[in-house]
Structure formats: structure tokens, C-alpha cells
Design a protein around this motif. Structure first.
Motif, short mmCIF file in Angstrom:
data_model
loop_
_atom_site.label_atom_id
_atom_site.label_comp_id
_atom_site.label_asym_id
_atom_site.label_seq_id
_atom_site.Cartn_x
_atom_site.Cartn_y
_atom_site.Cartn_z
N HIS A 276 0.84 -1.19 0.00
CA HIS A 276 0.00 0.00 0.00
C HIS A 276 0.88 1.25 0.00
O HIS A 276 1.90 1.28 0.68
N PRO A 277 0.46 2.27 -0.76
CA PRO A 277 1.22 3.53 -0.75
C PRO A 277 0.85 4.37 0.46
O PRO A 277 0.44 5.51 0.35
N GLY A 278 0.92 3.79 1.63
CA GLY A 278 0.55 4.44 2.89
C GLY A 278 0.34 3.38 3.95
O GLY A 278 0.74 2.22 3.78
N ASP A 279 -0.29 3.75 5.05
CA ASP A 279 -0.54 2.83 6.15
C ASP A 279 -1.89 2.16 5.99
O ASP A 279 -2.84 2.76 5.48
N GLU A 280 -1.98 0.90 6.48
CA GLU A 280 -3.25 0.19 6.51
C GLU A 280 -3.50 -0.25 7.94
O GLU A 280 -2.61 -0.75 8.62
N HIS A 281 -4.74 -0.07 8.39
CA HIS A 281 -5.18 -0.53 9.71
C HIS A 281 -6.43 -1.36 9.48
O HIS A 281 -7.28 -0.97 8.68
N MET A 282 -6.52 -2.52 10.13
CA MET A 282 -7.69 -3.38 9.92
C MET A 282 -8.23 -3.88 11.24
O MET A 282 -7.49 -4.02 12.22
N ILE A 283 -9.53 -4.12 11.24
CA ILE A 283 -10.21 -4.75 12.36
C ILE A 283 -10.94 -5.95 11.78
O ILE A 283 -11.63 -5.84 10.76
N VAL A 284 -10.77 -7.11 12.41
CA VAL A 284 -11.44 -8.33 11.95
C VAL A 284 -12.85 -8.33 12.54
O VAL A 284 -13.02 -8.39 13.76
N VAL A 285 -13.86 -8.23 11.67
CA VAL A 285 -15.26 -8.22 12.11
C VAL A 285 -15.74 -9.65 12.31
O VAL A 285 -16.37 -9.97 13.31
N GLU A 286 -15.48 -10.52 11.33
CA GLU A 286 -15.81 -11.94 11.43
C GLU A 286 -14.54 -12.71 11.13
O GLU A 286 -13.98 -12.59 10.04
N HIS B 225 3.62 1.64 5.62
CA HIS B 225 3.80 1.91 4.18
C HIS B 225 4.85 0.97 3.61
O HIS B 225 5.92 0.77 4.18
N GLY B 226 4.54 0.33 2.48
CA GLY B 226 5.51 -0.50 1.78
C GLY B 226 5.66 -1.93 2.27
O GLY B 226 6.42 -2.70 1.69
N PRO C 100 -3.40 4.35 -6.28
CA PRO C 100 -4.25 3.17 -5.98
C PRO C 100 -4.07 2.74 -4.53
O PRO C 100 -2.99 2.95 -3.94
N THR C 101 -5.11 2.15 -3.97
CA THR C 101 -5.06 1.69 -2.58
C THR C 101 -4.09 0.54 -2.42
O THR C 101 -3.39 0.44 -1.42
N THR C 102 -4.05 -0.35 -3.41
CA THR C 102 -3.13 -1.49 -3.36
C THR C 102 -2.34 -1.57 -4.65
O THR C 102 -2.81 -1.20 -5.71
N VAL C 103 -1.13 -2.10 -4.53
CA VAL C 103 -0.26 -2.33 -5.68
C VAL C 103 0.15 -3.80 -5.64
O VAL C 103 0.75 -4.24 -4.64
N PRO C 104 -0.22 -4.60 -6.66
CA PRO C 104 0.13 -6.03 -6.65
C PRO C 104 1.65 -6.24 -6.61
O PRO C 104 2.42 -5.46 -7.14
N VAL C 105 2.01 -7.34 -5.96
CA VAL C 105 3.42 -7.74 -5.86
C VAL C 105 3.53 -9.14 -6.45
O VAL C 105 2.74 -10.03 -6.10
N ALA C 106 4.48 -9.36 -7.32
CA ALA C 106 4.68 -10.68 -7.90
C ALA C 106 5.22 -11.64 -6.85
O ALA C 106 6.09 -11.28 -6.06
N ALA C 107 4.68 -12.87 -6.84
CA ALA C 107 5.16 -13.89 -5.90
C ALA C 107 6.56 -14.33 -6.31
O ALA C 107 6.86 -14.44 -7.49
N GLU C 108 7.41 -14.56 -5.32
CA GLU C 108 8.79 -14.98 -5.62
C GLU C 108 8.97 -16.46 -5.54
O GLU C 108 8.35 -17.17 -4.90
#
Length: 162
Positions: A92-102, A126-127, A154-162
Motif C-alpha cells: 500500500h502507498p501508505g498505512d493500513e489498519h484493519m479490524i477483523v469483524v468476522e 507503508h511498503g 491506488p489503494t493497493t499495488v500487486p506484488v509478484a510472488a517470488e
């Protein structure tokens, strides 16, 4: 032939009860339902038959500028990840905060089993590369996310799996 007559009679009865300005709209709606309804049913059946993988849904709840910080915005979203859905690796081009609802169980890209119980919260800087999990079990993983990101990116930027 009898069925066609009955359907026409029924549609006529419905249209007769409507004001003149709406009769054309009913005719248009019936035609659209026939055309698009059949197409939609065919599409749903073909997706089910093909065994398509479930995908997550994200609903944006709010978007606003971050007060006092030029060029940053806050996005709040509700995200549902059904069983079988894979959350791809991303940053993400910034910070992400999440709360698990279910809460739900999941498997990582390295086949490790884990779970997010309901009520926990996590923060990601970030990053940081996230994701790479597949929801397992019978319950969906439901999250509320807050992203503080560069405005217009964009909110998310895909990353290729290594």
C-alpha cells in the motif's frame, strides 16, 4: 400458444392500470428482463460450472482528505473474503489498519495454517508486503480497513510472488 396469450393478457392488464406515460416503461422493462435476465442466468451458471474461484468484495464506506497533511487521504472500507478466496500479495502507498469483524481460518503461501479471530486489529506500515493467504474453512473473513494513502494513488499495488 395459450401461454403466450395469457402472458400478453396479463401484461396488458398491468399496463391498463398504469398512466399512459408509464406504459412504455413497463414494455421496456419486460423486454429488458427477458433479454438481460436470461443472459444473467447463463452467466451465473457458466461461472458455477467452470468452478471459478471465489473473490473478495470491497465496499468503500468513506473517503476524505487527511486533515493537516497535504496530498494524503483516508479511505475506510468493508471487505468480505469468502472461503476459497485468495488475497494476493500487495503493498500500500501508505498505512493500513484493519479490524477483523468476522474471523476465519486461512492458509499462507507456504501452506501454514493460521487464523484471524474476530475482534483483533492489525496495523501495517507503508511498503510492507501483505496478503498471500487463502481463506479456508466455512466462514468468510470480514474486515474493516482504514488506509491512509497518497491522494490519487491506488489503494493497493500487486506484488509478484517470488
Amino acid at each position: 400458444m395459450e401461454v403466450i396469450r395469457r402472458n400478453r393478457a396479463a401484461r396488458g392488464a398491468v399496463r391498463r392500470g398504469l398512466p399512459d406515460r408509464m406504459r412504455g416503461e413497463v414494455r421496456m422493462t419486460v423486454r429488458h428482463l427477458r433479454t438481460f435476465g436470461a443472459t444473467g442466468i447463463a452467466l451465473v451458471l457458466s461461472v458455477q460450472a467452470s468452478g471459478a474461484q471465489p473473490t473478495m468484495t470491497r465496499d468503500g464506506l468513506n473517503r476524505a482528505d487527511l486533515t493537516g497533511v497535504e496530498g494524503m487521504e483516508v479511505l475506510i472500507s468493508h471487505r468480505e473474503n469468502p472461503p476459497g478466496a485468495t488475497l494476493p500479495l500487495d503493498v500500500h502507498p501508505g498505512d493500513e489498519h484493519m479490524i477483523v469483524v468476522e474471523g476465519a481460518s486461512f492458509e499462507t503461501v507456504t501452506a501454514e495454517a493460521a487464523a484471524f479471530p474476530a475482534g483483533i486489529s492489525r496495523s501495517f506500515a507503508h511498503g510492507v508486503v501483505l496478503g498471500g493467504i487463502t481463506v479456508t474453512g466455512d466462514a468468510p473473513l470480514v474486515l474493516h480497513n482504514v488506509h491512509i494513502v497518497d491522494k490519487g494513488k491506488p489503494t493497493t499495488v500487486p506484488v509478484a510472488a517470488e
